[in-house]
Motif scaffolding. Structure first.
Motif, mmCIF file in Angstrom:
data_model
loop_
_atom_site.group_PDB
_atom_site.id
_atom_site.type_symbol
_atom_site.label_atom_id
_atom_site.label_comp_id
_atom_site.label_asym_id
_atom_site.label_seq_id
_atom_site.Cartn_x
_atom_site.Cartn_y
_atom_site.Cartn_z
ATOM 1 N N ASP A 192 0.613 -1.035 0.212
ATOM 2 C CA ASP A 192 0.336 0.238 0.032
ATOM 3 C C ASP A 192 0.449 1.217 0.068
ATOM 4 O O ASP A 192 1.777 1.227 1.039
ATOM 5 C CB ASP A 192 -0.874 -0.001 1.544
ATOM 6 C CG ASP A 192 -2.259 1.334 1.379
ATOM 7 O OD1 ASP A 192 -1.739 1.899 0.430
ATOM 8 O OD2 ASP A 192 -2.944 0.184 1.349
ATOM 9 N N PRO A 193 0.363 2.247 -0.829
ATOM 10 C CA PRO A 193 1.068 3.592 -1.007
ATOM 11 C C PRO A 193 1.422 4.363 0.351
ATOM 12 O O PRO A 193 2.276 5.765 0.303
ATOM 13 C CB PRO A 193 0.626 3.923 -1.979
ATOM 14 C CG PRO A 193 -0.032 2.957 -2.774
ATOM 15 C CD PRO A 193 -0.431 2.322 -2.311
ATOM 16 N N LYS A 194 0.727 3.799 1.517
ATOM 17 C CA LYS A 194 0.572 4.970 2.377
ATOM 18 C C LYS A 194 1.543 4.317 3.404
ATOM 19 O O LYS A 194 1.486 5.193 4.511
ATOM 20 C CB LYS A 194 -1.010 4.736 2.613
ATOM 21 C CG LYS A 194 -1.243 3.435 3.976
ATOM 22 C CD LYS A 194 -2.346 2.524 5.039
ATOM 23 C CE LYS A 194 -2.532 1.522 5.356
ATOM 24 N NZ LYS A 194 -3.668 1.042 6.202
ATOM 25 N N TYR A 195 2.247 2.703 3.366
ATOM 26 C CA TYR A 195 3.972 2.994 3.938
ATOM 27 C C TYR A 195 4.929 3.614 3.000
ATOM 28 O O TYR A 195 6.072 3.001 3.661
ATOM 29 C CB TYR A 195 3.722 2.355 3.958
ATOM 30 C CG TYR A 195 2.411 0.626 4.325
ATOM 31 C CD1 TYR A 195 2.011 1.009 5.620
ATOM 32 C CD2 TYR A 195 1.942 0.090 3.756
ATOM 33 C CE1 TYR A 195 1.497 0.448 6.672
ATOM 34 C CE2 TYR A 195 0.791 -0.737 4.378
ATOM 35 C CZ TYR A 195 0.570 -0.215 6.161
ATOM 36 O OH TYR A 195 -0.793 -1.151 6.228
ATOM 37 N N PHE A 196 4.700 4.238 1.735
ATOM 38 C CA PHE A 196 5.596 4.721 1.254
ATOM 39 C C PHE A 196 5.908 5.832 1.099
ATOM 40 O O PHE A 196 6.385 6.283 -0.769
ATOM 41 C CB PHE A 196 5.818 3.920 -0.199
ATOM 42 C CG PHE A 196 5.724 2.423 -0.084
ATOM 43 C CD1 PHE A 196 7.213 2.164 1.005
ATOM 44 C CD2 PHE A 196 5.202 1.680 0.879
ATOM 45 C CE1 PHE A 196 7.810 0.786 1.421
ATOM 46 C CE2 PHE A 196 5.274 0.199 0.554
ATOM 47 C CZ PHE A 196 6.365 -0.021 1.221
ATOM 48 N N GLY B 63 3.001 7.731 -0.188
ATOM 49 C CA GLY B 63 2.229 8.109 -1.573
ATOM 50 C C GLY B 63 2.491 8.141 -2.432
ATOM 51 O O GLY B 63 1.547 7.768 -3.313
ATOM 52 N N ALA B 64 3.604 6.932 -2.817
ATOM 53 C CA ALA B 64 4.112 6.568 -4.328
ATOM 54 C C ALA B 64 3.620 4.646 -3.893
ATOM 55 O O ALA B 64 4.255 4.070 -2.716
ATOM 56 C CB ALA B 64 5.694 6.822 -3.659
#
Length: 186
Positions: free
Chosen positions: A174-178, A180-181
């Motif tokens: 999930d991008p939320k861990y990076f 937003g990417a």
């Protein structure tokens, strides 16, 4: 110019190649231009198009057809052979949309509107893309023999296809861990 340089005859400068060509044709074509060949390699889907592109001895494209798509998830497929293009499956956009307008020397307008009355959605559409490059006239009823031939070609490719596989979603990606990417996570 898309293809230019010393290897292109001066007489071909500024001309348009109208033969069929596919992305898979670039590898054998550029390999030849670089002095190599495909002997001893795995069988390739691509054709050497150099003679066709440069107009050597008025050679036509060795490619007769391009399979555009077979998508079993959406039940859509499309193929182009010669002047004909067949589109099979539910078609969201059954009307014709005008291309965007140039609003300055480098900017296209982002709006496009339906030209004419929308046509009912089709499950099969056949176009002569040479005579009708905007694909406005569905000729499916006028050329049933072409439709059958192209449906047979799609069935031929489908018989040799490998089923698509998509791995299950991984919540760790999930991008939320990076920030937003979308990124590699393993």
């Amino acid at each position: 110019a898309f293809v230019t340089g010393k290897g292109v005859p001066a007489a071909k400068a500024g001309t348009k190649h109208t033969g069929l060509m596919h992305i898979t044709d670039w590898f054998p074509t550029l390999l030849r231009v670089a002095g190599g060949n495909t002997k001893g390699s795995f069988p390739l889907d691509g054709y050497d198009q150099w003679d066709a592109v440069t107009g050597a001895q008025n050679v036509k494209s060795p490619r007769e057809e391009v399979l555009c798509n077979i998508d079993k998830l959406s039940n859509n497929s499309a193929i182009r052979r010669g002047d004909w293009k067949l589109v099979v499956g539910p078609q969201q956009y059954s009307g014709w949309y005008a291309p965007p307008k140039l609003v300055s020397d480098r900017v296209l307008s982002s709006s496009s509107s339906l030209v004419g009355a929308p046509t009912p959605p089709n499950t099969i559409s056949l176009f002569n893309v040479t005579a009708d490059p905007e694909e406005r006239n569905n000729l499916v009823d006028q050329h049933p023999e072409v439709v059958k031939m192209l449906l047979d070609r799609i069935a031929f490719y489908d018989a040799g296809s490998i089923p698509a596989w998509s791995p299950p979603n991984d919540p760790e990606s999930d991008p939320k861990y990076f920030g937003g990417a979308w990124m590699p996570w393993r």
